[in-house]
Motif scaffolding. Structure first.
Motif, short mmCIF file in Angstrom:
data_model
loop_
_atom_site.label_atom_id
_atom_site.label_comp_id
_atom_site.label_asym_id
_atom_site.label_seq_id
_atom_site.Cartn_x
_atom_site.Cartn_y
_atom_site.Cartn_z
N LEU A 152 0.81 -1.21 0.00
CA LEU A 152 0.00 0.00 0.00
C LEU A 152 0.85 1.26 0.00
N ASP A 153 0.49 2.20 -0.86
CA ASP A 153 1.10 3.54 -0.86
C ASP A 153 0.61 4.28 0.38
N ASN A 154 1.47 4.36 1.37
CA ASN A 154 1.09 4.98 2.65
C ASN A 154 1.74 6.35 2.84
N THR A 155 1.94 7.08 1.73
CA THR A 155 2.58 8.40 1.80
C THR A 155 1.85 9.33 2.76
N GLY B 106 0.68 17.91 -1.31
CA GLY B 106 0.02 17.49 -0.09
C GLY B 106 0.97 17.41 1.09
N ARG B 107 2.26 17.67 0.85
CA ARG B 107 3.27 17.59 1.89
C ARG B 107 3.51 18.96 2.52
N PRO B 108 3.96 18.97 3.76
CA PRO B 108 4.33 20.25 4.39
C PRO B 108 5.57 20.83 3.69
N VAL B 109 5.51 22.10 3.33
CA VAL B 109 6.62 22.78 2.65
C VAL B 109 6.87 24.11 3.34
N LEU C 266 0.67 27.58 -1.09
CA LEU C 266 0.54 26.12 -1.17
C LEU C 266 -0.91 25.74 -1.41
N ILE C 267 -1.12 24.87 -2.36
CA ILE C 267 -2.45 24.34 -2.66
C ILE C 267 -2.40 22.83 -2.38
N PRO C 268 -3.30 22.29 -1.57
CA PRO C 268 -3.24 20.86 -1.19
C PRO C 268 -3.70 19.92 -2.29
N TYR C 269 -3.01 20.01 -3.42
CA TYR C 269 -3.30 19.16 -4.57
C TYR C 269 -2.31 17.99 -4.54
N SER C 270 -2.80 16.79 -4.33
CA SER C 270 -1.90 15.65 -4.18
C SER C 270 -2.27 14.52 -5.13
#
Length: 451
Positions: free
Chosen positions: A136-139, A250-253, A262-266
């Motif tokens: 599973l991709d658990n990013t 979607g990561r903290p920057v 920052l736009i939470p586009y993941s």
């Protein structure tokens, strides 16, 4: 994120170190992001399986020879020896796929990087499928990290742009990914998206809508590498014209300039989406792809309580033939031990090359003469055989390996069976009835078990 060799299988996914992938024979690439291609280069010389779009990108970007790239159609099942694999769109970036593996090891789903949507529940390859192992991709496997859908994130970006009507917009992206966001914004605001010549060539390779150009000033939205979004570049851009920068992630920057947004586009699944996916799929076990972040505890309640069983799928022909041979052997009468020993002296295993290509004798056996015909003196009726019925075979002491060899007593065989069996000629051993010989063998091993 890297890749892995799947234990108990001949499969490696996104793993390109041949030295560390000793047991792997089938190599798969999920997509073309750099953290999944580390170690992969133009010197690669093994068959590599991926989606058709990834195959084109792989040859273009890393110059992997086309003779080693094996594109597999998405949505179809493919039999590769003892493994059946189905590629499923992972909704991550162009060409990205999940792999559904089926074999004697069970059924394994390797998501790679993926963004779950409820539409995946309609995927024929997954619907009603028993999954033994889920990689599973658990990013984003953190309950506190909430992410909106990509459609909602695109709406947020559009709202931000409208709130800065006099500004140019620079969007930071990686070499692959977020193309859908760029296309949506270009269509929303009816403007060209200015890109580099290299990126324009890739957009055409991906067969995206014609909204990209290399002409400076043709549009007021520009796409650059995300590494260019920093304090000094914002200063220089704003010196020429008011500019805002958008980083879709979607990561903290860490933000270094007030005009960086920052736009939470993941392109990775949110925690809520992961829970929905696992709850629907009900795998027997979960293996996190990001190994530094163990997340199994979050999904324990959704796992299947059913035992891990083999899947119901078409067995490849070599495996079918092997099972048929085993069934035939089970129906035969048991062989005597000395005959079984003779049959086991023949090397067995998988032949990877045609015997016609390897006709040279092994170095260690060049002086050994192999008789062309084996027979029993009293039973053979083969035409041309020099050993006629009723004749006794006479061998010299040199041929026997002993001087004046005589029939071996039962007591002597039992006392030093291992050495004597290996050194005693076969015709001498045959003078003992097979039943007596079997009893001696069993007695010898019973003696070895006695303390």
């Amino acid at each position: 994120m890297g890749g892995t060799v799947l234990p108990g299988t001949p499969i490696a996914v996104d793993f390109w170190s041949l030295r560390r992938a000793a047991g792997a024979r089938l190599f798969f690439l999920s997509h073309m992001h750099s953290d999944h291609t580390m170690g992969l280069s133009s010197t690669w010389s093994r068959p590599l399986y991926c989606s058709p779009l990834t195959a084109r990108l792989l040859h273009r970007c890393l110059q992997v020879p086309m003779c080693w790239i094996r594109p597999l159609e998405v949505g179809q099942s493919h039999v590769l020896g003892e493994v059946t694999v189905t590629l499923i769109d992972s909704n991550h970036c162009p060409g990205s796929v999940m792999f559904l593996f089926e074999g004697t090891f069970g059924t394994i789903l390797y998501t790679g990087d993926f963004r779950y949507t409820s539409a995946m529940q309609g995927e024929p390859a997954l619907r009603g499928r028993h999954i033994d192992r889920l990689y599973l991709d658990n990013t984003h496997c953190h309950p506190q990290r909430a992410l909106p859908s990509r459609a909602l994130a695109t709406h947020q970006a559009a709202h931000l742009i409208r709130s800065h009507p006099q500004h140019h917009v620079v969007i930071g992206v990686y070499t692959l990914g977020k193309e859908t966001l760029l296309v949506d914004l270009a269509l929303e605001f009816s403007t060209w998206v200015v890109v580099s010549p290299w990126r324009l060539e890739q957009m055409r390779l991906l067969e995206l809508p014609d909204v990209f150009t290399t002409e400076e000033g043709a549009g007021w939205i520009r796409a650059v590498d995300v590494a260019e979004i920093r304090w000094d570049t914002l200063v220089s851009w704003n010196a020429l014209h008011p500019t805002i920068a958008i980083i879709p992630t979607g990561r903290p920057v860490k933000v270094t300039h007030p005009n960086i947004h920052l736009i939470p586009y993941s392109d990775h699944s949110s925690f809520a989406e992961l829970c929905e996916f696992v709850k629907w799929l009900k795998p027997c076990s979960i293996v996190p792809i990001v190994k530094a972040d163990m997340c199994q505890a979050y999904f324990q309640e959704y796992l299947s309580s059913a035992p891990q069983v083999l899947p119901d799928f078409k067995v490849p022909k070599p495996v079918q033939e092997s099972r048929q041979q085993q069934s035939q052997r089970r129906g035969k009468k048991p062989m005597s031990l000395w005959k079984r020993a003779m049959s086991r002296s023949v090397p067995r295993g998988v032949v990877y090359e045609s015997p016609e290509k390897n006709t040279e004798k092994p170095e260690a056996f060049t002086d050994v003469k192999v008789p062309q015909h084996y027979c029993e003196p009293a039973l053979c009726s083969k035409e041309g055989c020099t050993r006629r019925m009723g004749e006794k075979e006479e061998l010299s002491g040199e041929q026997l390996g002993t001087t004046g060899a005589a029939p071996v007593s039962s007591e002597h065989l039992a006392t030093g069976f291992a050495e004597q069996y290996l050194l005693t000629p076969l015709n001498v051993l045959k003078q003992n009835r097979s039943r007596t010989f079997d009893e001696l063998v069993e007695g010898f091993f019973r003696q070895g078990d006695t303390p």
